[in-house]
Design a protein around this motif. Structure first.
Motif, PDB file in Angstrom:
ATOM      1  N   SER A  57       0.859  -1.181   0.000  1.00 12.51           N
ATOM      2  CA  SER A  57       0.000   0.000   0.000  1.00 12.51           C
ATOM      3  C   SER A  57       0.896   1.231   0.000  1.00 12.51           C
ATOM      4  CB  SER A  57      -0.921  -0.008   1.223  1.00 12.51           C
ATOM      5  OG  SER A  57      -0.270   0.562   2.352  1.00 12.51           O
ATOM      6  N   ASP A  84       0.340   0.704  -4.250  1.00 11.44           N
ATOM      7  CA  ASP A  84      -1.032   0.745  -4.756  1.00 11.44           C
ATOM      8  C   ASP A  84      -1.929   1.236  -3.615  1.00 11.44           C
ATOM      9  OD1 ASP A  84      -3.656   0.173  -5.666  1.00 11.44           O
ATOM     10  OD2 ASP A  84      -2.922  -1.456  -6.930  1.00 11.44           O
ATOM     11  N   ARG A  86      -5.020   1.312  -3.365  1.00  9.85           N
ATOM     12  CA  ARG A  86      -6.253   0.543  -3.183  1.00  9.85           C
ATOM     13  C   ARG A  86      -6.129  -0.510  -2.090  1.00  9.85           C
ATOM     14  NH1 ARG A  86      -7.208  -1.370  -9.241  1.00  9.85           N
ATOM     15  NH2 ARG A  86      -4.977  -1.811  -8.924  1.00  9.85           N
ATOM     16  N   ILE A  87      -4.900  -0.921  -1.763  1.00 13.36           N
ATOM     17  CA  ILE A  87      -4.744  -1.987  -0.774  1.00 13.36           C
ATOM     18  C   ILE A  87      -4.334  -1.434   0.594  1.00 13.36           C
ATOM     19  CG2 ILE A  87      -4.264  -3.723  -2.536  1.00 13.36           C
ATOM     20  CD1 ILE A  87      -1.288  -3.546  -1.792  1.00 13.36           C
ATOM     21  N   ARG A 151     -12.535  -1.023  -3.942  1.00  9.12           N
ATOM     22  CA  ARG A 151     -11.098  -0.719  -4.041  1.00  9.12           C
ATOM     23  C   ARG A 151     -10.238  -1.886  -3.594  1.00  9.12           C
ATOM     24  NH1 ARG A 151      -8.326   0.352   0.735  1.00  9.12           N
ATOM     25  NH2 ARG A 151      -9.491   1.299   2.464  1.00  9.12           N
ATOM     26  N   GLY A 155      -7.989  -3.879  -6.220  1.00  6.02           N
ATOM     27  CA  GLY A 155      -6.549  -3.760  -6.008  1.00  6.02           C
ATOM     28  C   GLY A 155      -5.852  -5.103  -6.048  1.00  6.02           C
TER      29      GLY A 155
END
Length: 230
Positions: A57, A84, A86-87, A151, A155
């Motif tokens: 993340s 990322d 999203r994670i 998300r 992800g």
């Protein structure tokens, strides 16, 4: 011939807020010295796993964890690494940064339970949890359930699909306790709510043709192996 696509999903190392019992969410603190040591041991334990790619993340504690693991890996300098958003962890809004007792004191009452243990024994849903956090959040920052679900799923699924499309293999992903537990529930709706994953634990998933399979959860044997080798 394609390899099996395997995701080694790691909860970040123990941080300052973890140690003093504060809720992190989208707020952030660095790993403690002990937290760094455990992740270094994890990295040694994982050093021979042939990772094709690595992700974390965009939270500092996840980035710090990923970099320590890659530093210890036999081929770490050559493993492509990216973040990322999203994670990342769930957002707890105005309760971010507060003591855990504040979050887990108010949320059960919103859901009409006596306390945290009563709430967990009644096996609430993640949707219930997300709705209660939104009600408790006075800043209006917390995310609605559908946004979290979209998300988090996209992800991890995008990463898995990309690896599979490129011939499969192993990918290392550093994420967060509640987010990892939530992902498991999206894969298997009968999976219990497990928001107390150990820092540095490994949860392994395999992925094939759009479907995840849970191989193991909250595994700390890589840390133990790293201790022996270290």
């Amino acid at each position: 011939m394609s390899e099996t696509t395997s995701l080694y999903i790691i909860r970040h190392g123990k941080t300052m807020f973890n140690t003093i019992g504060r809720t992190q969410g989208w707020s952030d603190t660095p790993l403690t010295n002990e937290g760094e040591k455990v992740i270094q041991q994890l990295g040694i334990g994982l050093k021979d796993v042939p990772f094709k790619e690595a992700y974390s993340s965009d939270s500092g504690r996840a980035i710090q964890t990923a970099k320590i693991i890659l530093r210890e890996h036999r081929n770490g300098a050559n493993i492509p690494y990216a973040t990322d958003s999203r994670i990342r962890e769930w957002c707890f809004g105005s309760l971010d940064g507060g003591y855990d007792g504040e979050l887990w004191g108010v949320v059960p009452r919103i859901l009409a339970f006596k306390n945290y243990d009563d709430m967990m024994n009644n096996r609430i849903s993640y949707r219930d949890l997300a709705d209660a956090i939104m009600k408790a959040d006075t800043a209006d920052w917390a995310e609605p359930y559908e946004k979290i679900r979209e998300r988090v799923w996209n992800g991890f699924e995008d990463i898995a699909h990309r690896i599979e499309k490129n011939g499969g293999g192993n990918v290392m992903i550093v994420s967060h306790g509640l987010t990892i537990s939530f992902l498991l529930s999206l894969i298997d709706s009968s999976y219990p709510m497990q928001i107390n994953l150990e820092n540095g634990s490994v949860t392994k998933l395999t992925y094939k043709n759009g479907t995840f399979k849970i191989e193991y959860v909250n595994n700390t044997t890589f840390i133990e192996e790293g201790k022996k080798q270290g």
